[in-house]
Design a protein around this motif. Sequence first.
Motif, PDB file in Angstrom:
ATOM      1  N   TYR A  90      -1.761  -5.070 -12.838  1.00 50.51           N
ATOM      2  CA  TYR A  90      -1.206  -5.175 -11.488  1.00 50.51           C
ATOM      3  C   TYR A  90      -0.049  -4.189 -11.315  1.00 50.51           C
ATOM      4  O   TYR A  90       0.032  -3.462 -10.324  1.00 50.51           O
ATOM      5  CB  TYR A  90      -0.681  -6.594 -11.229  1.00 50.51           C
ATOM      6  CG  TYR A  90      -1.716  -7.647 -10.956  1.00 50.51           C
ATOM      7  CD1 TYR A  90      -2.913  -7.357 -10.306  1.00 50.51           C
ATOM      8  CD2 TYR A  90      -1.490  -8.979 -11.335  1.00 50.51           C
ATOM      9  CE1 TYR A  90      -3.860  -8.341 -10.054  1.00 50.51           C
ATOM     10  CE2 TYR A  90      -2.426  -9.963 -11.080  1.00 50.51           C
ATOM     11  CZ  TYR A  90      -3.602  -9.641 -10.445  1.00 50.51           C
ATOM     12  OH  TYR A  90      -4.516 -10.620 -10.201  1.00 50.51           O
ATOM     13  N   GLN A  91       0.854  -4.182 -12.299  1.00 54.04           N
ATOM     14  CA  GLN A  91       2.028  -3.326 -12.193  1.00 54.04           C
ATOM     15  C   GLN A  91       1.648  -1.852 -12.242  1.00 54.04           C
ATOM     16  O   GLN A  91       2.221  -1.025 -11.523  1.00 54.04           O
ATOM     17  CB  GLN A  91       3.013  -3.659 -13.308  1.00 54.04           C
ATOM     18  CG  GLN A  91       4.368  -3.003 -13.144  1.00 54.04           C
ATOM     19  CD  GLN A  91       5.071  -3.442 -11.874  1.00 54.04           C
ATOM     20  OE1 GLN A  91       5.515  -4.572 -11.760  1.00 54.04           O
ATOM     21  NE2 GLN A  91       5.148  -2.545 -10.898  1.00 54.04           N
ATOM     22  N   LYS A  92       0.691  -1.497 -13.059  1.00 55.49           N
ATOM     23  CA  LYS A  92       0.258  -0.100 -13.136  1.00 55.49           C
ATOM     24  C   LYS A  92      -0.363   0.365 -11.813  1.00 55.49           C
ATOM     25  O   LYS A  92      -0.148   1.489 -11.371  1.00 55.49           O
ATOM     26  CB  LYS A  92      -0.742   0.076 -14.283  1.00 55.49           C
ATOM     27  CG  LYS A  92      -0.117   0.039 -15.662  1.00 55.49           C
ATOM     28  CD  LYS A  92      -1.162   0.246 -16.738  1.00 55.49           C
ATOM     29  CE  LYS A  92      -0.538   0.283 -18.129  1.00 55.49           C
ATOM     30  NZ  LYS A  92      -1.545   0.468 -19.196  1.00 55.49           N
ATOM     31  N   LEU A 100       3.938   2.716  -3.141  1.00 52.00           N
ATOM     32  CA  LEU A 100       4.361   2.289  -1.808  1.00 52.00           C
ATOM     33  C   LEU A 100       5.431   1.211  -1.958  1.00 52.00           C
ATOM     34  O   LEU A 100       5.619   0.668  -3.046  1.00 52.00           O
ATOM     35  CB  LEU A 100       3.155   1.749  -1.028  1.00 52.00           C
ATOM     36  CG  LEU A 100       2.098   2.785  -0.641  1.00 52.00           C
ATOM     37  CD1 LEU A 100       0.881   2.096  -0.021  1.00 52.00           C
ATOM     38  CD2 LEU A 100       2.673   3.824   0.316  1.00 52.00           C
ATOM     39  N   PRO A 101       6.147   0.892  -0.878  1.00 49.68           N
ATOM     40  CA  PRO A 101       7.164  -0.149  -1.011  1.00 49.68           C
ATOM     41  C   PRO A 101       6.631  -1.441  -1.616  1.00 49.68           C
ATOM     42  O   PRO A 101       7.337  -2.123  -2.359  1.00 49.68           O
ATOM     43  CB  PRO A 101       7.634  -0.363   0.438  1.00 49.68           C
ATOM     44  CG  PRO A 101       7.420   0.969   1.083  1.00 49.68           C
ATOM     45  CD  PRO A 101       6.158   1.502   0.470  1.00 49.68           C
ATOM     46  N   MET A 102       5.353  -1.780  -1.303  1.00 48.76           N
ATOM     47  CA  MET A 102       4.785  -2.999  -1.858  1.00 48.76           C
ATOM     48  C   MET A 102       3.270  -2.870  -1.944  1.00 48.76           C
ATOM     49  O   MET A 102       2.625  -2.266  -1.078  1.00 48.76           O
ATOM     50  CB  MET A 102       5.139  -4.201  -0.982  1.00 48.76           C
ATOM     51  CG  MET A 102       5.022  -5.532  -1.679  1.00 48.76           C
ATOM     52  SD  MET A 102       6.281  -5.784  -2.976  1.00 48.76           S
ATOM     53  CE  MET A 102       7.794  -5.866  -1.998  1.00 48.76           C
ATOM     54  N   THR A 103       2.711  -3.430  -3.013  1.00 46.24           N
ATOM     55  CA  THR A 103       1.265  -3.556  -3.172  1.00 46.24           C
ATOM     56  C   THR A 103       0.941  -5.034  -3.303  1.00 46.24           C
ATOM     57  O   THR A 103       1.521  -5.731  -4.142  1.00 46.24           O
ATOM     58  CB  THR A 103       0.759  -2.790  -4.403  1.00 46.24           C
ATOM     59  OG1 THR A 103       1.019  -1.390  -4.229  1.00 46.24           O
ATOM     60  CG2 THR A 103      -0.736  -2.991  -4.595  1.00 46.24           C
ATOM     61  N   ALA A 104       0.036  -5.507  -2.463  1.00 47.35           N
ATOM     62  CA  ALA A 104      -0.347  -6.918  -2.451  1.00 47.35           C
ATOM     63  C   ALA A 104      -1.698  -7.100  -3.131  1.00 47.35           C
ATOM     64  O   ALA A 104      -2.606  -6.274  -2.961  1.00 47.35           O
ATOM     65  CB  ALA A 104      -0.415  -7.438  -1.012  1.00 47.35           C
ATOM     66  N   PHE A 105      -1.837  -8.195  -3.879  1.00 50.98           N
ATOM     67  CA  PHE A 105      -3.096  -8.543  -4.531  1.00 50.98           C
ATOM     68  C   PHE A 105      -3.559  -9.885  -3.970  1.00 50.98           C
ATOM     69  O   PHE A 105      -2.868 -10.895  -4.100  1.00 50.98           O
ATOM     70  CB  PHE A 105      -2.925  -8.603  -6.043  1.00 50.98           C
ATOM     71  CG  PHE A 105      -2.610  -7.264  -6.660  1.00 50.98           C
ATOM     72  CD1 PHE A 105      -3.622  -6.420  -7.069  1.00 50.98           C
ATOM     73  CD2 PHE A 105      -1.293  -6.852  -6.795  1.00 50.98           C
ATOM     74  CE1 PHE A 105      -3.334  -5.181  -7.623  1.00 50.98           C
ATOM     75  CE2 PHE A 105      -0.992  -5.618  -7.350  1.00 50.98           C
ATOM     76  CZ  PHE A 105      -2.022  -4.773  -7.767  1.00 50.98           C
ATOM     77  N   THR A 127       6.229  -4.203  -6.383  1.00 50.86           N
ATOM     78  CA  THR A 127       6.785  -2.893  -6.061  1.00 50.86           C
ATOM     79  C   THR A 127       6.349  -1.939  -7.171  1.00 50.86           C
ATOM     80  O   THR A 127       5.716  -2.363  -8.143  1.00 50.86           O
ATOM     81  CB  THR A 127       8.324  -2.941  -5.998  1.00 50.86           C
ATOM     82  OG1 THR A 127       8.843  -3.014  -7.339  1.00 50.86           O
ATOM     83  CG2 THR A 127       8.817  -4.137  -5.189  1.00 50.86           C
ATOM     84  N   PRO A 128       6.687  -0.653  -7.079  1.00 48.30           N
ATOM     85  CA  PRO A 128       6.338   0.246  -8.181  1.00 48.30           C
ATOM     86  C   PRO A 128       6.976  -0.127  -9.516  1.00 48.30           C
ATOM     87  O   PRO A 128       6.530   0.335 -10.556  1.00 48.30           O
ATOM     88  CB  PRO A 128       6.866   1.608  -7.691  1.00 48.30           C
ATOM     89  CG  PRO A 128       6.762   1.518  -6.201  1.00 48.30           C
ATOM     90  CD  PRO A 128       7.148   0.100  -5.882  1.00 48.30           C
ATOM     91  N   LYS A 129       8.012  -1.002  -9.481  1.00 48.28           N
ATOM     92  CA  LYS A 129       8.714  -1.338 -10.719  1.00 48.28           C
ATOM     93  C   LYS A 129       8.591  -2.789 -11.164  1.00 48.28           C
ATOM     94  O   LYS A 129       8.704  -3.083 -12.344  1.00 48.28           O
ATOM     95  CB  LYS A 129      10.202  -0.999 -10.583  1.00 48.28           C
ATOM     96  CG  LYS A 129      10.510   0.486 -10.662  1.00 48.28           C
ATOM     97  CD  LYS A 129      12.011   0.714 -10.777  1.00 48.28           C
ATOM     98  CE  LYS A 129      12.335   2.171 -11.045  1.00 48.28           C
ATOM     99  NZ  LYS A 129      13.797   2.392 -11.225  1.00 48.28           N
TER     100      LYS A 129
END
Length: 291
Positions: A52-54, A61-66, A88-90
Amino acid sequence: MFKMWFSKDSSPGVTRKLRVFTVDTFTVKPFRGNPAAVCLDLPHEGLTDELYQKIAAEMNLPMTAFVNTVNKDDNLASANRFKLRWFTPKTEWKLCGHATLASAFVLFTSLNNSSDELVFETPGGELSVCKQGELLAMNFPTAETLPQQWGDFEKFLKVLFPDINIVDSIHLCDPLGFLVIRLKDKWNREKFETWIPNAEKLPSVDSSGRVKMVIVTTRGRSEAGFTNIAGEQYDFVSRIFTPWTGLPEDPVTARQCSQRPGDLWLEVRGERTDIKGQSVLVMESHMNILV
């Protein structure tokens, strides 16, 4: 169709396709508003948190939703309850508005979900989204903020403002780590939108570890130019700084005066708040995942 490859490890496996959408939220025009990636998770394949984090880092992007269904036999196009996580990317995030809006938008429009209301089970609690005309309305918990002493956050103020006397008050939402700084009614719209703080330095002056986001807000005033294209006055405008997540500024929250402006409609209902907005689909793609 845009394609990317990811694998859980280097061992041979079965290739599965992960559908990915890029959505600009709180806007009806592409390349404005707050962007989010929405990944329709592989049904109960058990993607790891590391993957998920990768993926979130790759999307950048500011946020990635799963998004995933709650029950194994549910269908994304007909179910009304879903699991939802944000990265987030981090790092993983506990609560996110615009990526929730993006997720509901994808389910309603791209998958033609037939439900009147969608409910998401998230790390921040249960959230619902329903249609209200051209808008989607999210129902979120109302977070309490408490007034703070200036001395506790003086380093923050000096990083952000050339003259800290522009500040009217400081509040903190401890559970979420949101520091809210209200400005006096002195800046006009041009000043507020073109102001360039050194937000990247904020984490380095935070010795308490209590802050994860800084919200700078001021009252909307028509005489200062804080109006929409119809000439209607905004109640308030804001800018949000999130260098702790790897992105210095969050594009949209309330009337966001960033380089990617957007509009929200808010209605406080005691312990819950309705957050309403529109969205536009920018890209649809898939990743090939080795599972």
